[in-house]
Scaffold this motif. Structure first.
Motif, PDB file in Angstrom:
ATOM      1  N   ARG A  30       0.724  -1.240   0.088  1.00  0.00           N
ATOM      2  CA  ARG A  30       0.107   0.102  -0.004  1.00  0.00           C
ATOM      3  C   ARG A  30       0.680   1.178   0.152  1.00  0.00           C
ATOM      4  O   ARG A  30       0.620   2.313  -0.717  1.00  0.00           O
ATOM      5  N   SER A 122       0.682   3.659   6.461  1.00  0.00           N
ATOM      6  CA  SER A 122       0.203   2.459   5.800  1.00  0.00           C
ATOM      7  C   SER A 122       0.170   1.505   6.890  1.00  0.00           C
ATOM      8  O   SER A 122      -0.612   0.621   6.842  1.00  0.00           O
ATOM      9  N   ALA A 215      -4.020  -4.344  -0.873  1.00  0.00           N
ATOM     10  CA  ALA A 215      -3.189  -3.275  -0.751  1.00  0.00           C
ATOM     11  C   ALA A 215      -3.910  -2.146  -1.252  1.00  0.00           C
ATOM     12  O   ALA A 215      -3.815  -0.964  -0.694  1.00  0.00           O
ATOM     13  N   TYR A 216      -4.132  -2.158  -2.595  1.00  0.00           N
ATOM     14  CA  TYR A 216      -4.924  -1.250  -3.419  1.00  0.00           C
ATOM     15  C   TYR A 216      -6.178  -0.814  -2.696  1.00  0.00           C
ATOM     16  O   TYR A 216      -6.511   0.555  -2.380  1.00  0.00           O
ATOM     17  N   LEU A 219      -6.040   1.767   0.066  1.00  0.00           N
ATOM     18  CA  LEU A 219      -5.682   3.286  -0.246  1.00  0.00           C
ATOM     19  C   LEU A 219      -6.704   4.180   0.133  1.00  0.00           C
ATOM     20  O   LEU A 219      -7.828   3.712   0.185  1.00  0.00           O
TER      21      LEU A 219
END
Length: 310
Positions: A30, A122, A215-216, A219
């Protein structure tokens, strides 16, 4: 008998306990996606290395993990030595702004601060959202402690956000300068489909596809807008992160810590069995210390309880 060196953080720190969590790998990915949205920061990387190319697939993630592991769990001498090496490399590197032709050093404090904040934000965001409950005080302590790692890369700790409120204010101020540059597109393409040998492509789709999606999805919304792809609804992302956390945490720590570069295993060997990092240690301490009403203020891991910028 001399007392073992706890390093810059030590078992009493929140960071020591949290960085043993396997979801930190998701958090690191991330961070790469978020860091790439700063035009000058990402150019400093792409113009000076083969990171995010087939020649150095996963190199930056591996090097970052090694640096973090050394600074968190290594001796004081090892951490200071790692920091000096990074500062030395940064001093020798520069990049060019294609819009203005200006040449700038990659050790510009503004760039170092962005990379640091995107990284530690993150870490904190993913571990909390994946199911580790932290008090507001513990979350602030985590960011405050990480000013030690900021110093190692060349930042003045006094100018580094040391609380979730200060971190949120930093991102709010930084957002207007973020953009989807060609370099950010390069990082995005790499993280979505990193180059692998043909025989490994099915595994990439199955394993890496899942990791990258987690991870995306974690965001902040403004990052999704800049990249031009929507993420699943926040509640769906949170459920997936919690499910992934449950699965990964079911693997015994002694098995996970056998994987290279074994920073935690060496730290426990140096400091003794009582130094084993675990989020349970933080929960136990919070239960002992919290006063009336603190339990109700504790973030349940959904990512919304701590003034997150996204």
């Amino acid at each position: 008998m001399p007392q073992a060196d706890p390093g810059l953080f030590g078992p009493a720190s929140v960071a020591w306990q949290l960085h043993g969590d396997p979801m930190m790998w998701i958090a690191g990915i991330r961070a790469l996606w978020l860091q790439a949205l700063h035009p000058r920061a990402v150019r400093g990387v792409t113009q000076n290395s083969a990171a995010f190319t087939e020649a150095d697939a996963f190199g930056r993630l591996r090097r970052t993990a090694n640096f973090v592991g050394t600074t968190l769990y290594g001796t004081t001498e090892a951490a200071e030595r790692a920091g000096a090496a990074v500062r030395g490399i940064h001093r020798r590197l520069s990049a060019t702004d294609p819009d203005t032709g200006e040449r700038y050093g990659v050790d510009d404090p503004e760039l170092l601060l962005w990379v640091h904040c995107a990284e530690v934000d993150s870490y904190l965001h993913v571990v909390r959202r994946s199911g580790i409950p932290l008090t507001a005080a513990q979350a602030d302590a985590f960011l405050d402690e990480h000013r030690a790692s900021a110093r190692l890369v060349g930042l003045d700790p006094a100018g580094v956000p040391a609380s979730t409120e200060a971190m949120a204010a930093y991102f709010e101020k930084a957002r207007p300068g973020l953009a989807l540059t060609p370099e950010a597109r390069q990082v995005d393409a790499f993280l979505r489909r990193p180059p692998v040998r043909p025989l490994l492509r099915p595994a990439r789709a199955l394993v890496w596809g899942t990791v990258a999606s987690l991870a995306y999805g974690a965001l902040p919304p403004y990052a999704h807008e800049l990249y031009g792809r929507a993420a699943p609804p926040p509640a769906v992302v949170t459920r997936r992160l919690r499910r992934a956390g449950t699965v990964l945490r079911s693997v015994p720590a002694t098995v996970r810590w056998q994987l290279p570069p074994k920073h935690i295993l060496r730290a426990v060997g140096r400091m003794g069995a009582g130094s084993r990092p675990s989020s349970y240690n933080l929960q136990r301490r919070a239960a002992i210390l919290e006063g009336p009403g603190e339990a109700q203020r504790r973030d349940g891991g959904g990512g919304e309880g701590w003034r997150n910028p996204g």
